[in-house]
Design a protein around this motif. Sequence first.
Motif, PDB file in Angstrom:
ATOM      1  N   CYS A 109      -5.910  -0.080   5.106  1.00 48.88           N
ATOM      2  CA  CYS A 109      -6.785   1.327   5.237  1.00 48.88           C
ATOM      3  C   CYS A 109      -7.511   1.859   4.016  1.00 48.88           C
ATOM      4  N   HIS A 142      -6.950   2.427   0.962  1.00 48.70           N
ATOM      5  CA  HIS A 142      -6.250   3.086   0.016  1.00 48.70           C
ATOM      6  C   HIS A 142      -6.356   2.349  -1.152  1.00 48.70           C
ATOM      7  N   CYS A 172      -0.305   3.181   3.489  1.00 44.32           N
ATOM      8  CA  CYS A 172      -0.014   2.941   4.846  1.00 44.32           C
ATOM      9  C   CYS A 172       1.253   1.913   4.844  1.00 44.32           C
ATOM     10  N   CYS A 194      -6.696  -1.379  -0.067  1.00 46.59           N
ATOM     11  CA  CYS A 194      -5.806  -1.836   1.021  1.00 46.59           C
ATOM     12  C   CYS A 194      -6.656  -2.330   1.777  1.00 46.59           C
ATOM     13  N   CYS A 248       0.727  -1.149   0.183  1.00 41.86           N
ATOM     14  CA  CYS A 248      -0.100   0.029  -0.091  1.00 41.86           C
ATOM     15  C   CYS A 248       0.997   1.153   0.073  1.00 41.86           C
TER      16      CYS A 248
END
Length: 1023
Positions: A560, A562, A446, A557, A443
């Motif tokens: 998180c 993302h 993060c 992700c 990711c």
Amino acid sequence: MTQDRWIIIKYSMRDIGEYDHRSIESKYSKKWVEEAIYHTKDIKKDLRFSIVIPPPNVTGSLHMGHALNVTLQDIICRWQRMLGKSVVWVPGFDHAGIATQYVVDKKLQGEGKNRLDMGREKFLKEVWTWVPISRNSIKEQLERIGVSVDWKRERFTLDEGFSRAVRYAFRKLYEDGLIYRSEYIINWCPRDLTALSDLEVEHEEEEGKLYYIKYPLEDNSGYITVATTRPETMLGDTAVAVHPDDERYRHLIGKRVKLPLVNWKRRSMSGEEVSAYIPVIADQSVLSEFGTGAVKITPAHDPNDFEIGRRHNLPFVKVMDEHARMNENAGEFAGLDRYQAREIILQKLSELGLLEKIEQHRHAVGKCYRCKTTVEPMVSLQWFVKVSDPRIKDGAVNVVKEGKIRFVPEGWKKTYLQWMENLKDWCISRQIWWGHRIPVWYCKSCGRENVFTDDDFDRVYDKIIFNLIADGKIGYEFTPEEVESILHSPSFTHPNITLLEFYKKYAFHKYHSTEVDANSLRLFFSQDLNPMAMLTEKKSRYRYDPGYKKYRFILRCKHCGHEELEQDSDVLDTWFSSALWPFGVFGWPEKTQDLEKLYPTDLLVTGFDIIFFWVARMIMMGTYLMEDIPFSDVYIHALVRDEKGQKMSKTKGNVIDPLDMVERYGADALRFTLAILTQQGRDIKLSEKRFEGYRHFANKLWNAGRFILMNLDGDLLQNLPYGAPPKSEDLWILTKLNRTAQKVNKALSEYEFSEASQALYEFVWGEFCDWYLEMSKLRLYAKADESLPEEERQKQETKIKAERITAQATLLSVFDRILKLLHPFMPYVTQELYSNLPTSYEENISLTEFPLYNPQEVYPDAEEKVERLKGIVSSIRSLRSDLKIEPSKRIRLYYRASQSEKLVEEFRQHLLNLARLEDLQRVDQRPSNALAGFYGDFEFFIPVEEGIKVTELLNSYTKRHQEVLRSLESVERKLKNEEFLKKAPKEEIEKAERMKEELIAEKKKLEELIVLLQEVKPAGASQ
Ligand SMILES: [Zn+2]
Ligand SMILES: [Zn+2]
């Protein structure tokens, strides 16, 4: 006799001509594949025999080791099939990461292209166009050798289903904490630009040098001298280590030394600046006896130093790049090759007076198993399987300890267990492009790792799109037309079906209704673009870029949410996928019928060189992921060497190409040769002569068949009920046949290939062809006496006919079973002969029953009689030959016998034929002027008048006797010579001993003959 199964067909005598292996083998190898006769559909689970081929690499062609490997498997498979088992032998190929990339790379270089300029995507396209060509050529070679694999079940380690299995395995191990990523010292090949596992490094003894370098103490109170074989790594030193108990250095522990030459900034791998003043530390692992007892510590470039560095929290300074050129941490030496740097560093040290001395030093150097470049140990971020974890290790150890997996020969069990004891974690990442890309996405937000499989998606389209992306078939952005065209292109493994059908069959058989075209895809993708859909919990999976007119697949992700993720650029070690082979081929992770019925497999046949690379890993992955052994028996075969026992290699020029042998002598001869030479635990010494020899055996078999077929009566099968009772020789050959069947079945059940083939060879050539066929001629060729009155002649004719029927029927019955017994070893010639028999009620001999021992067909009395007859005939033949009587000359013979009297009467006519006698007369006393021989109580006499040149023979044997005495004396002297016994190679001493024994035997024989000849008076004055 098993006459009841014979189908009555009219048979007309014909000649099958000369043996021509080429036409026979090309006819059947294609036919067997086209008709898929080795495809097993309905598997009887309790009667199944399941086996997977060790997948050959898709590079190059088959060598003799492959030929041996598949021949042995094929013998077992054909035998098991004929025993009535549901045999499934799964074929396939290995993508062979480094090896294939290397071959294609070379090919491109030859075309003036460069992999690095092309980029990953284009390069992989090149590989994918090359691979099928190579694969098809190996496939054809396997077909020619006659392997009875189930091509409908063929797999490839990089096919869509297998790649999916690899991702599942990775994820399972990752989630169980058994796969981790870590900085670790690995073996780096600066030429292939990849990490190598420990097993891929070959250690070679080399004449090197040990350099003694003085490191000045910080307080100027003196020096510590360290010894090293690789001075260039000193630039990356971060400590000097001594043993804590070493009196010489105890007072220096804790002080610092100044690293010579280094007057620039060095940075550790974590980015901190590292001083040129480095500590003197104490560590138990330092060997006080080596060099000076003080060693330099380069944690980033040496496996031992790496461990010490970790224990003492030392900084890691890397001084080389991926090409093993010095990097910016090497200051003024940056940009130099490691060996160039070594020379200059030594020169500078010497100028400074810091090079104390140089010693010759023999040591082991690690080389890349592929390109032989000296490996550079380097610290880098790699993926590992924690095979040392008890969850993996214990299972794999126990199944072997407890005997659930049996190694044949048994000695390999110990080797395996010893290796398992010292198991180190397995580095599975490789910095190449060809292979299974590691299914980890990092990711960008993060920084955490995500492992994806298609389990993360519910809808089958999503699953398929994900797999296409993960396999590199499409990028993250695509048009529906691109996807459609790829899904409708032929699958690599089974080009007769599309990729979509392959997915359905091997991965998504739950979703049979899936049909895909560009429109349905567009509709599907755009559902996700609907604003309403975006609001739902399951956020949209696709995005549309109107500028490019492409859809984008979105991975999020897991930590998180993302959307910007990047996949790891490394691929997995090839052996990671091979480790899944025994269940991956059956459709794992899906719970397929094949998997349920065919796993665990029954047998693995492989060479000892890959016990650790492959066998051990299959056992680990099988016991962990399937919770069951991958196979119950592992047969480890020997190496194929040349006739002198040397390894075959292109550089030595002693390679025997199996396909050349097939062309010249036939696949049957190749197979039989390999089988008969395969003794457990012994290497196979090959020369072309061997193949030629067993080509004669195939020819002998053919000629026997030709003879039998030419001597069959057209109405034989109808007339069987009118046959005469069997003769002793019929009962004898049936007994021998049954004993052979017993031996062959037993030997094969113990994987004693040589014993099985030897038994067949001896029976077919030594008993059936040499004796029975000869004896059968008496009945086959019998004619009625024309001078007899009509009535009596007819009576005689009826009798002759009845006897001929029995002889023909026995020949046919025994030969039919000979073909079946030989079929697993020589599939082609046996099939062709079988097709010509009037008793071939099956089209394919491989689908008939394998002959077993039948106690009702064993006749010890007849066996004893014929064996005695053979003994008598052989004794007569042997004396005839000693007396140099022409083999074709018929002679008169007198005999005296007590118990053998009846035997002589029963076999009188055979004796006349087999021993080439004109007349055989019983006498009470030894005739004068005759030479005598005997076999048991049977004494026989050959009159001198039968052309025996007594004086000539006496002279020649006496002369030979003297020669033998001289040779014997010389060899005995040699064997008493201490010098010779000490210095000569073992083989030469053995040779001399063998020679001595042979000479002693010959001496004895000659003395007997001389006595024999002296007993008779020379006949005729001319002698
Ligand atoms: Zn290499
Ligand atoms: Zn994240």
